[in-house]
Design a protein around this motif. Sequence first.
Motif, short mmCIF file in Angstrom:
data_model
loop_
_atom_site.label_atom_id
_atom_site.label_comp_id
_atom_site.label_asym_id
_atom_site.label_seq_id
_atom_site.Cartn_x
_atom_site.Cartn_y
_atom_site.Cartn_z
N ARG A 23 -9.24 12.71 -10.81
CA ARG A 23 -8.06 12.20 -10.97
C ARG A 23 -8.12 10.93 -10.38
NH1 ARG A 23 -3.00 16.40 -10.01
NH2 ARG A 23 -4.54 17.05 -8.54
N TRP A 24 -8.70 10.86 -9.42
CA TRP A 24 -8.69 9.39 -8.55
C TRP A 24 -9.38 8.41 -9.19
CZ3 TRP A 24 -6.28 6.27 -6.03
CH2 TRP A 24 -7.02 4.94 -5.35
N PRO A 40 0.80 -1.27 0.03
CA PRO A 40 0.04 0.03 0.03
C PRO A 40 0.72 1.42 0.11
CG PRO A 40 -0.75 -1.58 1.73
CD PRO A 40 0.65 -1.96 1.19
N ILE A 41 1.85 1.32 0.89
CA ILE A 41 2.68 2.65 1.04
C ILE A 41 3.44 2.95 -0.39
CG2 ILE A 41 4.30 3.62 2.31
CD1 ILE A 41 3.78 2.05 4.80
N GLY A 49 1.02 3.45 -3.34
CA GLY A 49 0.66 5.04 -3.11
C GLY A 49 1.54 6.01 -3.41
N THR A 50 2.71 6.06 -2.92
CA THR A 50 3.86 6.92 -3.07
C THR A 50 4.18 7.01 -4.55
OG1 THR A 50 4.77 6.00 -1.12
CG2 THR A 50 6.17 7.54 -2.48
N VAL A 60 11.61 14.52 -3.15
CA VAL A 60 11.18 13.26 -2.58
C VAL A 60 11.62 12.14 -3.50
CG1 VAL A 60 9.11 11.82 -2.58
CG2 VAL A 60 9.16 14.21 -1.58
N CYS A 117 1.64 8.93 2.52
CA CYS A 117 2.55 7.53 1.87
C CYS A 117 3.82 8.12 1.11
CB CYS A 117 1.91 6.84 0.56
SG CYS A 117 0.56 5.99 1.07
N PHE A 172 0.12 12.79 -9.69
CA PHE A 172 -0.36 13.99 -9.09
C PHE A 172 0.94 14.99 -9.08
CE2 PHE A 172 -4.52 13.12 -7.11
CZ PHE A 172 -4.22 11.68 -7.14
N ILE A 214 2.11 6.40 -7.21
CA ILE A 214 0.93 7.24 -7.87
C ILE A 214 0.86 8.55 -7.53
CG2 ILE A 214 -1.51 7.37 -7.64
CD1 ILE A 214 -2.04 4.53 -6.98
N LEU A 215 1.52 8.78 -6.25
CA LEU A 215 1.52 10.30 -5.88
C LEU A 215 2.66 11.00 -6.87
CD1 LEU A 215 1.02 12.57 -3.87
CD2 LEU A 215 3.04 11.80 -2.65
N GLU A 249 -12.03 12.54 -2.90
CA GLU A 249 -10.79 12.89 -3.78
C GLU A 249 -9.91 13.71 -2.80
OE1 GLU A 249 -10.98 12.49 -6.99
OE2 GLU A 249 -9.17 13.65 -7.85
N ILE A 275 14.06 9.08 -2.54
CA ILE A 275 13.79 7.50 -2.57
C ILE A 275 14.94 6.79 -3.26
CG2 ILE A 275 12.29 6.18 -3.99
CD1 ILE A 275 10.06 7.81 -3.17
N LEU A 331 -2.32 9.64 -0.08
CA LEU A 331 -1.23 9.57 -0.93
C LEU A 331 -0.04 10.42 -0.42
CD1 LEU A 331 -2.79 9.23 -4.16
CD2 LEU A 331 -1.91 7.49 -2.95
#
Lengths: 506, 372
Positions: free
Chosen positions: A401-402, A102-103, A106-107, A128, B45, A114, A109-110, B35, A132, B42
């Motif tokens: 977006r989601w 999940p983490i 999620g990261t 960021v 995360c 986005f 996707i972010l 949203e 990583i 996110l």
Amino acid sequence: MTTDAFNPRSIGRPKSVAMRRRKDRAFVAFCIASTALAVCVLAALLISIAAQGIYDFHDHRFVLNWNFITGVPSRDAASAGIWPALVGTLWLVGVCAATAIPIGVGTAILLEEFKPRARAMQRMQQFVQLNITNLAGVPSLVYGLLGLTAFAFMFGAFGENDATRRWPGTRTIEFGNRYFVQYVAADGAAYYAQVPSRDAAFPKPGDVGQWLDGELRPAKVEVLDAEQSAARAAEIEKLTTEVTAIGRDVFAAMSADVAMPVDGVAKIVAADWTKLGLKSDVTKVRDVAATLLRESLIDLAGKRRVTDRPVRKAIEAAVAPIVAAEAAVRFAPAISADATGMPAPRPRFWYFGLPLGRSVLAGGLTLMLVTLPVIIISSQEALRAVPNSLRQAAFGLGATRWQTIRTVTLPRAIPGIMTGVILAMSRAIGEAAPILILAGIVFIRFTPENVMNEFTAMPLQIFNWASRPQREFYDLAAAGIIVLLGVLLSFNLIAILIRQRAQKQG
Amino acid sequence: MTTAALDVPPPTLPTPRAVARPGRPRSATLRHLRERGIVTALLLCGGFSLLTTVAIVYTLGSEALVFFRGAPGKFEGVPVTEFLGTLKWSPLLGAEKHFGVWPLICGTLMITLVALSVAAPLGLVTAIWLSEYAPRKVRAILKPLLEVLAGIPTVVLGFFALTIITPALQFAFIQRPALGQDGSPILSGDGTPVMAAWNPLGIDGYNVLSAGIAVGILVLPIIVSLAEDALRAVPRSLREASFGLGATRLETSLRVVFPAGLSGIVAAFLLAIARCIGETMIVGLAAGNGVVALQDILGNGPLRDRALIPFDVTASMQPMTGYLVQIFLGDVSNLGIEYYSSYAVAALLFVMTFALTVLGHLVRVRFQQQYD
């Protein structure tokens, strides 16, 4: 010779074309030879491990047999097995996957979906991303240290992980190949009764033949019924009040001179408390009590407001060893007749407690830290591979977006993400360094039953066996490596199958 | 009109299989809230990775500070000048403990040197071969092979170093009678001489050479894949221009393609060095716990033992990660100064690998050639 004004290197001796072509072909031959060498080295590695691990030519027996896979480690090389390590590894991978996916996704996707438009947030996103990449290069040993401090000890915030929590899944305490049930006496000490097997019924205190103390030596323990228990408790209460009154006087005397060294305090303690006519040898605990009193006094001197409660607690703590020593001399240890053995009935698989200690959960979270950068980077690649036209089409139809991510992007990227996750997990299986730091070299003979149990893992077991000098343990290590490579191979095959199915569908 | 005319059945339309029904009206506010909730999750995360870095720095820093400052009542602190400035490392044995970290750094550097001397030539040659020369079939075999090599766990390579490389370097397939101190053969219980490996190079049981070779095998796939990516990123036009001027493939590779992809190759090397420095299991199994007594060599002590020579790859030398393994294999519950010294060494290790990774990133970004 031609002179070229632009390239001074053209002025040189003429080289024959044949010589240059010969060099080219020699290079090709060299490349083929070195590649062949690398392949030979890899083959030598696999063949040697297979030869050592499958069959022992000296003793003419199969090292890698069913007993090895389902057995438990032991000091005797012939009967040792790898089952707890195998199950421990699977538990670890399960916890790691459940937290890292999940983490990590999620990261990813972010970072991919986005993307910010403001300049400051773009800088933040680059930061960021750089972070990583750096985390991916950190040695796994450092993650082990972080896991030890942050997950196992939790920075000391929740106290020690005591013995009752170290074996939370068992009804009995296992030591060597014997099983014991723990009972707590009136003075707080623990005594043990040996039981024949791991699932044997707890004996009533009156039925226990031989009691054992904390070092498993025979101890004399009385079993008291309810009336006798009450009488004993009253006597200990009286003793405590007497000793505490003296303790208060000593504390007041010490408050006048905070810098008094420990032996000075000890002299006062001994002098005042011999007035009580105690039967025990107070000199043994005198220094402990004096140190406790002095430390709490120094601690209290630094506070702005000292109320009566911390003073009382400090005196109680300092007085406790004296009371315990005196009670041990005056009364035999006693267990109430209706005591139940500890630990309580076997916790369910959802058992959870803080601090985590050296448990499967702490190990899995440490592995999560190790695999997280890898999962993030591979998920980012998978999300980038989804064609942008699909996203634009979804936006054109009015999706947020989601909604786009949930219905369009993620389903297409899931095969790539899953392949990356499975490869990251197969890397986590082989990581021994963080597990070594977290768990240490332990002699674990049971499989974890819930996430708070202690554990061992296959790479750690292999390291353990390979560190011993006897040849038989080398063979065991080789057999363990074969099992480990087998698990890795199956993970990689699953990844390849998923990739092939995705390519067929796409 | 009669009703019979209405008995003509209406033309049948094909039944649509999926009808895009508008559905129940959904609240725009709820969708907006959902949203925002998802974006917040996110962002959390994403913040977790930053939190990880902060946690690493805080954990290593705070425990290393205990080492440097000392714990009142338990042990005195070791000043940073002694840690980084002196040359003697003896934290476990003896009444006096010395904490100069340079012998450990020496061990790490020796292992890295041996590993790179194995992996760098082989890796670069293989990368050039894969990007310039190899036909597609060879690529299709070699790339999965490299992936297999990259996936081998490090304990396996450490075991390999201990049980295969060390005996091979000792020429263990040729057995000679073992000789004692005075040169006469050692006899076993029943009078027969004890056989030992021939060992013409004088390689110890735990040595830097076999551990370094195993670490070289470990980083070889990293160098090959990153260098090959860097070389393949060079556009074909450069190569074709070189061929047009009459160069052979070797000359093109070495004089045109290689310099063009140099930034990526340097970044690959830096990442490989970071990996070598951080490798734990191989050195824990094969390199042993020998400590180089640098102060005897660079200071004024006499040179007694062969194991004291810092560049002696046939002897055992303990790198930084090997010391950490040694500490955590023992009993760490007493929380003495040795426990905290391991955090100081780990902090140094983290700083070194972090600097190398950042440097690799900077080299790749700053010096990357832009082609139009």
